[in-house]
Design an enzyme around this catalytic site. Structure first.
Site, PDB file in Angstrom:
ATOM      1  N   LYS A 221     116.638 107.268  79.107  1.00  0.00           N
ATOM      2  CA  LYS A 221     115.878 107.349  80.347  1.00  0.00           C
ATOM      3  C   LYS A 221     115.165 106.028  80.582  1.00  0.00           C
ATOM      4  O   LYS A 221     114.981 105.249  79.643  1.00  0.00           O
ATOM      5  CB  LYS A 221     114.915 108.534  80.307  1.00  0.00           C
ATOM      6  CG  LYS A 221     113.931 108.570  79.136  1.00  0.00           C
ATOM      7  CD  LYS A 221     113.166 109.882  79.125  1.00  0.00           C
ATOM      8  CE  LYS A 221     112.031 109.851  78.120  1.00  0.00           C
ATOM      9  NZ  LYS A 221     111.284 111.106  78.066  1.00  0.00           N
ATOM     10  N   HIS A 222     114.896 105.727  81.814  1.00  0.00           N
ATOM     11  CA  HIS A 222     115.105 106.523  83.036  1.00  0.00           C
ATOM     12  C   HIS A 222     116.147 105.775  83.856  1.00  0.00           C
ATOM     13  O   HIS A 222     115.920 104.635  84.241  1.00  0.00           O
ATOM     14  CB  HIS A 222     113.808 106.667  83.815  1.00  0.00           C
ATOM     15  CG  HIS A 222     112.690 107.231  82.986  1.00  0.00           C
ATOM     16  ND1 HIS A 222     111.841 106.425  82.233  1.00  0.00           N
ATOM     17  CD2 HIS A 222     112.278 108.495  82.766  1.00  0.00           C
ATOM     18  CE1 HIS A 222     110.944 107.179  81.609  1.00  0.00           C
ATOM     19  NE2 HIS A 222     111.181 108.441  81.913  1.00  0.00           N
ATOM     20  N   HIS A 235     106.403 105.824  90.213  1.00  0.00           N
ATOM     21  CA  HIS A 235     107.190 106.472  91.266  1.00  0.00           C
ATOM     22  C   HIS A 235     107.287 105.622  92.523  1.00  0.00           C
ATOM     23  O   HIS A 235     107.649 106.121  93.581  1.00  0.00           O
ATOM     24  CB  HIS A 235     106.610 107.849  91.638  1.00  0.00           C
ATOM     25  CG  HIS A 235     106.836 108.900  90.623  1.00  0.00           C
ATOM     26  ND1 HIS A 235     107.088 110.213  90.937  1.00  0.00           N
ATOM     27  CD2 HIS A 235     106.852 108.855  89.264  1.00  0.00           C
ATOM     28  CE1 HIS A 235     107.225 110.933  89.829  1.00  0.00           C
ATOM     29  NE2 HIS A 235     107.089 110.115  88.807  1.00  0.00           N
ATOM     30  N   ASP A 301     115.319 114.190  85.474  1.00  0.00           N
ATOM     31  CA  ASP A 301     113.920 114.086  85.081  1.00  0.00           C
ATOM     32  C   ASP A 301     113.190 115.250  85.724  1.00  0.00           C
ATOM     33  O   ASP A 301     113.638 115.823  86.735  1.00  0.00           O
ATOM     34  CB  ASP A 301     113.322 112.747  85.496  1.00  0.00           C
ATOM     35  CG  ASP A 301     112.141 112.348  84.610  1.00  0.00           C
ATOM     36  OD1 ASP A 301     111.603 113.216  83.898  1.00  0.00           O
ATOM     37  OD2 ASP A 301     111.752 111.168  84.633  1.00  0.00           O
TER      38      ASP A 301
END
Length: 788
Positions: A221-222, A235, A301
């Site tokens: 990840k990610h 984000h 996720d």
């Protein structure tokens, strides 16, 4: 046994896995196939579990926007047609080993009893700083793994983590993080391995090999681009171009898949140039599967499927988001079923998405269950946790491994004339990180990740602070302690006590830095981004007050990101960087300060001189790395990538390059002699960088292409040879394909990106050639003893 009593062929472990899975798919209804793509997180519901244990006393999210998603269906209802995953059975509550094992059995029994086929769920947990479970060893954070420059040690750690997880019935671990650092202000820098894709790929692949050697699936990840968000905001949108994605962000993922065989990939929350990763078929199918040959599962996720609607606005609702995610290549939705499930069944039946997409995802998920034995006749959840009876999640062997990692990760930036410390008569120990061992732990360590919900519950592990370790280390010294201030906030009321302690001492040890948390509840960690690179709160002011005493001040930075330390340059008596060194961090730091431990950590990220001036990573073209005077901002770091000192000295010399002209599909060797010229045994990390001065696109001023940690006795020498295939010079050209381009290649070898005493060149001859799948991703290294 009659024919009617014989087990279904898909339960027969003697048959090939592929045949078993096809037989099972042929027997399944659409609802049953879709159910294998979903999950259920009982722990999210804050009390829905039937396990013993304390009730949470305060809200504390452990996943983004957790409060936005209410309690899900009862596990019996969620499993009516089967279930793909059980989410974080151990990692949501402070349960003992026996309580956790009993809870896992309880949930698996419900899953198996609630559906026609009785297929168990796959169990996943977090494992970024160790198994995220109550009482489990907390190893150093991933940024500290990078500081060791020691893939073999990280592989041993991951194998130990995997053994503990497997003993408790866990099948999949959500680690490692392979995001390459692009902006130090991002809160999740502590979860990364560093700012160089080769270092991240080598350490990450080692972790994968270790975890999977224990039978636990590793999850990369990610995927991909998350760390390059605009303004380092968690984000945030990612405005990078395809070339940066291909050359900087993606190589560690490719290495972990091709070199280590990673079994799972988790998509990124981010959008790259407007396309969310969770809805990008180019990323999740064309590149990942068709080009790299990945055969495992892609898991979402947490809540990234419904986020396609609520956060990205590329779908009208969660059902539409599920259609896009499935079509792009997400096989299993975590941590709960929102976009898949009944929504997906309805849309398949309505013709909005082909059932073939369901079949391909279910096939991948069921193949893993078959390989794990979950489809075998007679499998029981009780047998899966049989190892829990003897499990010691923080065993002496684990702690010894945590100690070794901590010691090798600590970076001596500058010993000055003060370190190593003799035995002072009086030591002042100050700073907010001196007597709070939680500052040694990353945001995914159970004490920082889950226990803030349970303020009355102890850490579950031995967790000595730096102050306690220093009292043990310097038993003959008088130690005065004052915190001075908190990690964050503006309370300066403790300054006077700290200054008084410093004034009465021969030397002051100042511990400053971070306390990891989640979503604003810390100064480092997921959702804990920084506006700039000043030390949090009033810690910089505390250091100024201590320095003003005129007494020697040794500054130890305990942090998850690098902070700008230019104001301390030439003023602090010594500087030490400890990247969240885990539960054994206190003793490791104390050992480095005393000289009992020979420091060998090297910087996986640079230490900036100034708190602004982004970007700060070393991997820049000339316009980003060279101070030309065109701008008044100087990007030169205080300490370069790869830097680190020890209590001995080393020289790197005698460069030997096997060939000065190499065909575009050839290889050459680079050899240097490393000599320990000091009076103590020690370790040095020899680093090979390549530079491409003229290319069809701008290239980094230099880029790490090989490294090796070498231990040498005092006075000893070794020849270190790097075997470099021209594939290792490949980059994405103007045609957006990887190429090897003819021309001059500069060779630089030394001990950091700024200390490269050995320089030479090689000419790559012939025509430009493509360098696609199958190219060499690793630079092999050989070390031979040399005449001393």
């Amino acid at each position: 046994m009659t024919i009617e009593q014989a087990p279904a062929s898909w339960r027969d472990p003697k048959l090939p896995v592929a045949d078993r899975v096809e037989a099972l798919l042929a027997e399944m209804t659409l609802e049953e196939k879709v159910a294998q793509l979903g999950s259920r997180w009982i722990g999210k519901d804050k009390g829905a579990t039937g396990a013993a244990g304390p009730e949470p006393e305060e809200s504390h999210n452990v996943a983004p926007m957790e409060d936005e998603f209410g309690a899900g269906a009862a596990l019996e209802d969620a499993s009516r047609h089967g279930l793909g995953h059980l989410t974080r059975v151990y990692g949501s509550y402070p349960l003992t080993v026996s309580e956790g094992a009993a809870e896992l059995v309880r949930q698996q029994r419900i899953v198996m009893a609630s559906s026609r086929l009785g297929i168990p769920a796959l169990v996943h947990e977090e494992c970024l700083t160790g198994f995220t479970a109550y009482g489990a060893t907390v190893y150093p954070a991933a940024i500290a793994w990078g500081a060791t420059f020691d893939p073999g040690l990280v592989e041993r750690m991951a194998a130990a983590i995997g053994r503990d997880m497997a003993a408790l019935g866990v099948h999949q671990g959500l680690s490692p993080v392979l995001d390459v650092v692009r902006d130090y202000r991002w809160g999740r820098v502590e979860e990364t391995i560093g700012e160089d894709p080769y270092l991240v790929g080598r350490i990450g692949a080692a972790y994968v090999r270790g975890l999977q050697s224990a039978g636990v699936i590793a999850t990369l990840k990610h995927f991909a681009g998350y760390s390059a968000s605009r303004g380092a905001r968690n984000h945030g949108p990612v405005p990078i171009g395809r070339r940066e994605l291909l050359d900087v962000i993606l190589p560690p993922f490719e290495a972990a898949i091709v070199e280590a065989g990673a079994g799972s990939v988790m998509n990124s929350y981010a959008d790259v140039d407007g396309v969310p990763a969770g809805a990008d078929p180019w990323l999740l199918t064309e590149l990942l599967r068709e080009q790299w040959g990945f055969t495992g599962t892609v898991v979402s996720d947490y809540w990234s499927v419904p986020f396609l609607a609520s956060m990205h606005g590329v779908a009208a609702d969660a059902g539409g988001a599920g259609v896009q995610a499935l079509a792009a290549g997400i096989d299993v939705e975590l941590p709960d079923t929102i976009g898949y499930g009944a929504n997906l069944v309805d849309r398949v039946r309505a013709g909005e998405v082909p059932e073939a997409y369901v079949d391909r995802a279910a096939r991948r998920a069921l193949i893993q269950k078959a390989e794990l034995g979950l489809l075998d006749q007679g499998w029981t959840p009780e047998a899966s946790v049989a190892g829990s009876a003897e499990a010691d999640l923080d065993s002496p062997a684990n702690r010894e491994l945590a100690r070794e990692l901590a010691e090798r990760s600590i970076v001596l930036l500058d010993p000055g004339a003060t370190l190593p410390l003799a035995t002072p008569g009086r030591i002042a120990v100050v700073g907010p990180c001196a007597d709070d061992a939680r500052t040694f732990l990353g945001c995914y360590a159970f004490p920082n990740h889950v226990l803030p919900r349970y303020p009355g519950v102890d850490a579950g592990i031995g967790l000595p602070s730096a102050l306690e370790a220093l009292r043990d280390e310097f038993g003959g010294s008088e130690i005065a302690y004052a915190s001075g201030c908190a990690v964050d906030g503006d309370d300066r009321s403790g300054f006077a006590e700290a200054v008084a302690a410093a004034e009465s001492a021969e030397v002051t040890l100042a511990f400053v830095g971070d306390l990891a948390g989640l979503f604003g509840n810390g100064t480092s960690g997921e959702g804990c981004d920084a506006a700039d690179l000043r030390l949090p709160g009033v810690q910089a002011e505390l250091l100024e007050a201590l320095l003003a005493t005129g007494k020697p001040v040794v500054v130890v930075v305990v942090s998850g990101r690098p902070y700008a330390l230019g104001d301390l340059d030439g003023r602090a008596a010594a500087l030490v960087q400890a990247f969240m060194p885990g539960e054994e961090g206190g003793a490791a730091i104390a050992g480095v300060l005393s000289g009992r431990v020979q420091p060998s950590g090297r910087l996986p990220v640079q230490i900036p001189r100034h708190p602004g001036g982004q970007p700060g990573t070393y991997l820049q073209p000339r316009l980003g790395a060279v101070h030309t005077g065109v701008s008044n901002l100087d990007p030169t770091p205080l300490y370069a990538f790869g830097h680190g000192r020890s209590y001995t000295t080393f020289t790197v010399s005698d460069l030997r390059i096997s060939d000065t002209r190499v065909p575009a599909d050839g290889e050459f060797t680079v050899t240097v002699r490393l000599r320990n010229t000091g009076a103590r045994d020690g370790a040095e990390v020899v680093q090979l960088y390549l530079a491409d001065p003229i290319a069809e696109v701008t290239r980094p001023v230099r880029q790490l292409t090989g490294f090796h940690r070498v231990e040498l006795a005092a006075g000893a020498a070794a020849d270190v040879t790097f075997r470099v295939h021209t594939d290792r010079t490949a980059f994405t050209g103007r045609g957006m394909r990887p190429i090897v381009e003819p021309g001059e290649l500069r060779i630089q070898v030394g001990t950091s990106a700024a200390d490269l005493p050995c320089e030479g060149s090689v000419e790559i001859t012939g025509e430009t050639r493509p360098a696609g799948p199958g190219r060499r991703l690793v630079t092999p290294v050989e070390v031979r003893a040399a005449d001393s």
